[in-house]
Every structure is written in C-alpha cells, then in structure tokens.
Design a protein around this motif. Structure first.
Motif, mmCIF file in Angstrom:
data_model
loop_
_atom_site.group_PDB
_atom_site.id
_atom_site.type_symbol
_atom_site.label_atom_id
_atom_site.label_comp_id
_atom_site.label_asym_id
_atom_site.label_seq_id
_atom_site.Cartn_x
_atom_site.Cartn_y
_atom_site.Cartn_z
ATOM 1 N N TYR A 136 23.844 -56.309 17.604
ATOM 2 C CA TYR A 136 23.188 -56.277 16.300
ATOM 3 C C TYR A 136 22.003 -57.239 16.226
ATOM 4 N N VAL A 182 25.058 -53.406 8.304
ATOM 5 C CA VAL A 182 25.365 -54.112 9.545
ATOM 6 C C VAL A 182 26.174 -55.372 9.241
ATOM 7 N N MET A 197 19.006 -57.634 13.414
ATOM 8 C CA MET A 197 19.323 -56.771 12.282
ATOM 9 C C MET A 197 19.828 -57.543 11.072
#
Length: 252
Positions: free
Chosen positions: A183, A192, A186
C-alpha cells in the motif's frame, strides 16, 4: 531518568513481584528504529505492563487532561505521565486528531517505539472492537513496521472501576510484524486505511483469542451510558474485522 527509576527501582519490581508478567515473541520487536506496537486494550494497566516488559522505551499518545491538572496533585500526575513515556495530545476536534497523528509520525521518524490502541478506548467487556484508521495513516506515512501485541490478565489486575490493583498473572504475546508495503504511497485513501486497520484487528483477534465485534467500543459505551445500563447489557454478535459473522474464538 525517571522512566528508568520507575521501571527498574520503584514500580517495575513491585509489578513483577505481584503479577509475575511474562512476555512471548519479544524477538519481533526491532532493536533500533521506529515501530508501531498495536495492542488490544483491556485496562489502564496495559500501559504499565507493556513498557515494563519491552526491551526499549515505549511512548504512548495520552490525553492532554493527564498533564493539565491543578495544584500539587496535578503537577505530580504530569511529572509521572511524562516520566513513563506518555506524550500529551488534544483529542477534542478533527484538527486535534490530525495533530495527534502528526505527533505520532514525528515520534516514529525519531526512531521511537510508539504504543497504539487501535480500538481508541478500553474494551467495555473484554471483547475486541472495531479499530480506528489513524494507526493505518501513521503506518503508511511513516513506513514503520506494525507489530501486533496481545495483553492477557491486565483486566484482572485492574478491573474497570477499581481503584486498587490486584495480584494476577499477566501475559504479553508479541506477533510478527505486519507487512503493508503493497500500500506504499496510498496514505489518505480511506478504503485502503480501513483495509489495513481491519487487517491489524484480525491479527489482534488471532493473537488474543478475543471475540471481535465490528462496532466502535466508544459507541457501545456511549449507548449503554445513555440507557443507564452496564456493559453487561451489550450483546452484539462476534464478527470478522470488516464485517460478517464468525464463530466464537477461544481465549488464549
């Protein structure tokens, strides 16, 4: 200096004598660099036993009210919480919440171990509740490893509403670091951050053996207080982090 005195001379020896704390998996805690220690939260005593058993100093973000008391008692309380590694934060608004996250990210950049309770408050009944996404934001923005920790027995040492601690065995289990490198970049994506938080809560559920309920603990406390009922009045069903029923899990 005060941290060392409390841990090794004053509080630490008494806690070890009466509660015989034991830690498993301490090798998962890095010897250097910043890391986020995410833990379930059963009692105020969690914030004493976790640092006691860790090989490095642990810093917690604590509510500002612990540091703003008046008179001699207020000054002693401020001195104590500063000495045990707690940093004051304001939790009264959205801007204050962002400032708290910024403080956590700064501490991680300084190479500190940051203790975080993703539930945001103590469990009202010993079950594990929905995590808040601030921990995910700190993990993404700092790049620090996230290490799950399960506390056992602290709710017997320090039951909700009790003024005096009671002798009881305490166990701390440390799990392997969680990998969120997929991730990277992000931070700020709410979906997320929720996915990461749910993964953290699942790891805590597996490590602690607690039932998980996909509701914020603070909401349950507020609802029960409004209804004039104790925590025994809450009968929500155990679920998987992120939703969905699941069978009861056994306590570890």
């Amino acid at each position: 200096m005060l941290y060392w005195v409390l841990k090794h001379i004053l509080l630490g020896p008494l806690m070890k004598l009466f509660c015989r704390p034991k830690i498993e998996g301490v090798e998962h805690v890095p010897s250097t660099g910043g890391a986020i220690l995410v833990s379930n939260h059963l009692a105020v005593a969690d914030s004493f036993f976790m640092p006691l058993m860790m090989p490095r100093r642990v810093t917690f973000l604590a509510k500002r009210e612990y540091f703003t008391g008046k008179g001699v008692k207020g000054k002693l309380k401020k001195y104590f919480f500063s000495g045990v590694g707690q940093v004051p934060i304001d939790r009264s608004s959205g801007a204050a919440a962002q400032a708290a996250l910024d403080t956590g990210i700064r501490l991680l950049a300084e190479g500190k171990l940051l203790g975080v309770y993703p539930e945001g408050t103590r469990s009202p009944d010993g079950r594990l509740y929905k995590g808040k996404t601030g921990v995910a934001r700190m993990a993404l923005e700092s790049g620090a490893p996230v290490i799950p920790i399960a506390m056992f027995g602290t709710d017997k040492v320090n039951p909700i509403g009790s003024r005096m601690w009671r002798p009881h065995r305490v166990l701390i289990k440390v799990g392997p670091p969680l990998d969120f490198s997929r991730y990277e970049g992000m931070a700020g994506d709410r979906s997320v951050e929720r996915a990461i938080t749910d993964e953290i809560m699942y790891a805590l559920m597996e490590l602690s053996g607690q039932e998980y309920v996909d509701v914020y603990a603070a909401k349950i406390k507020d609802d029960l207080a409004a209804q004039g009922r104790g925590v025994a009045g809450w009968t929500g069903s155990p679920q998987r982090p992120g939703g969905g029923r699941m069978p009861e899990s056994k306590a570890g």
